[in-house]
Enzyme design. Structure first.
Site, short mmCIF file in Angstrom:
data_model
loop_
_atom_site.label_atom_id
_atom_site.label_comp_id
_atom_site.label_asym_id
_atom_site.label_seq_id
_atom_site.Cartn_x
_atom_site.Cartn_y
_atom_site.Cartn_z
N THR A 149 0.80 -0.95 0.05
CA THR A 149 -0.02 -0.13 -0.05
C THR A 149 0.88 1.19 0.14
O THR A 149 1.76 1.33 0.75
CB THR A 149 -0.59 0.13 1.27
N GLY A 179 -9.50 -3.39 3.91
CA GLY A 179 -8.47 -3.65 4.85
C GLY A 179 -8.36 -2.46 5.89
O GLY A 179 -9.39 -1.76 6.03
N GLY A 201 0.67 -3.53 5.04
CA GLY A 201 0.68 -4.83 5.45
C GLY A 201 -0.42 -5.64 5.48
O GLY A 201 -1.56 -5.25 4.90
N GLY A 203 -3.80 -6.02 6.43
CA GLY A 203 -4.87 -5.05 7.17
C GLY A 203 -5.56 -5.75 8.44
O GLY A 203 -5.74 -5.06 9.39
N1 ASP Z 1 -2.62 -3.14 4.05
C1 ASP Z 1 -3.37 -3.44 2.73
C2 ASP Z 1 -4.69 -4.03 3.15
O1 ASP Z 1 -4.78 -5.12 3.92
C3 ASP Z 1 -2.40 -4.36 2.04
C4 ASP Z 1 -1.24 -3.93 1.86
O2 ASP Z 1 -0.62 -3.03 2.35
O3 ASP Z 1 -0.55 -4.19 0.64
O4 ASP Z 1 -5.35 -3.94 2.30
#
Ligand code: ASP
Length: 316
Positions: A149, A179, A201, A203
């Site tokens: 993200t 997320g 990370g 979520g």
């Molecule tokens: N944090 C994001 C989610 O869980 C995913 C990511 O950071 O790639 O949607």
């Protein structure tokens, strides 16, 4: 003092553009939107905006958030389909008196009524990854690995701060899954008098620690951004392992109102982009040893270039 910190090397070009704005007295809000849009628009990043990987029904559903650290305005969209720049929609929503977090069709309706650009966000490349993963899934039932993200904290000459996120969420997520990224205090949080933080990370696990709020809370109590990030990641990681047997990926960035910054992770290599009045634009690679100590080293040009080359190489 001005400054900006962002998750992942992919934010480099956007942060560079944003830093020119901040240097010339631009607002942290415009700078953040500029930085995030650059990532959303780049087709080869598989986890944000155009080119983002789809859910299990092959639809790209996007989450984004925007928080103003002075007014505490917060806006977000979740599971949004077919709009080019979720961060701009989240920013616009943050100015509404109520109805600040909209999902799915409601978010799309708001975006359409307010003239935001419609776009089919599913690229041929993303379709290819989808088909490939669907074949593999019959063997290994673990759709999620890696995380990417874009999360940004921005500080301007007027001592104003904001934070924001944008993501396509987990690859092969269930339709409608949301997320941490559009959740206030989890994906990002900011207070112009203290500082801001943002996370990337898994979520589902980041939310369990309201991790961005937790980092800002620790900075308020006097910790440096680095101490606050390390403490928040290590404690949540430990707690999840103890209570649940495992912890998902947790990576964070933070900047305080003085432009000091920090980052932490529980994965092998996380990367961050940072710059400020006193810190030249740099990419750092961050890793954690067995004792939970963070090591950060400047990424060399070869690694920086290879990051893009890997993501844009021809498909096999
Ligand atoms: N944090 C994001 C989610 O869980 C995913 C990511 O950071 O790639 O949607």
């Amino acid at each position: 003092m001005w400054g900006m910190i962002a998750t992942w090397r992919m934010a480099l070009e956007g942060v560079e553009k944003a830093s020119s704005l901040l240097k010339e007295n631009g607002s942290c809000f415009d700078a953040l939107e500029t930085a995030v849009k650059a990532v959303e628009d780049f087709p080869f990043y598989k986890s944000v905006g155009y080119g983002g990987l789809p859910n299990e029904e092959m639809e790209v559903e996007l989450d984004a958030a925007f928080m103003n650290g002075t007014t505490m305005d917060f806006g977000a969209v979740a599971a949004l389909r077919d709009f080019a720049n979720p961060i701009s929609i989240a920013r616009s929503l943050s100015k509404e008196p109520v109805n600040n977090l909209l999902v799915g069709d409601g978010a799309a309706k708001y975006a359409a009524v307010n003239g935001f650009e419609r776009k089919n966000m599913l690229t041929e490349r993303a379709k290819h990854y989808y088909e490939k993963r669907r074949k593999e899934l019959s063997q290994a039932d673990r759709p999620y690995d890696g995380h990417d993200t874009v999360g940004v904290v921005s500080l301007d000459h007027n001592s104003e701060m904001c934070a924001g996120t944008s993501t396509s969420g987990l690859f092969m997520k269930r339709r409608g899954r949301v997320g941490d990224s559009p959740i206030c205090g989890s994906g990002c949080y900011v207070d112009s008098e203290i500082g801001g933080a943002s996370a990337t990370g898994l979520g589902e696990d980041l939310m369990k620690g309201c991790i961005s709020y937790e980092i800002v809370r620790r900075m308020k109590e006097g910790m440096t951004p680095q101490e606050a990030c390390e403490m928040a990641v290590n404690m949540l990681d430990e707690r999840l392992r103890k209570q649940r047997g495992s912890a998902g990926d947790l990576s964070v960035v933070a900047m305080n109102a003085k432009g000091e910054w920090g980052c932490a992770t529980n994965i092998e290599t996380f990367s961050v982009v940072v710059c400020s009045e006193v810190q030249p634009l740099s990419v750092y690679r961050v890793s954690r040893d067995h004792e939970g100590n963070m090591k950060r080293e400047l990424a060399d040009q070869e690694w920086i270039d290879d990051y893009v080359a890997q993501r844009s190489k021809p498909l096999e």
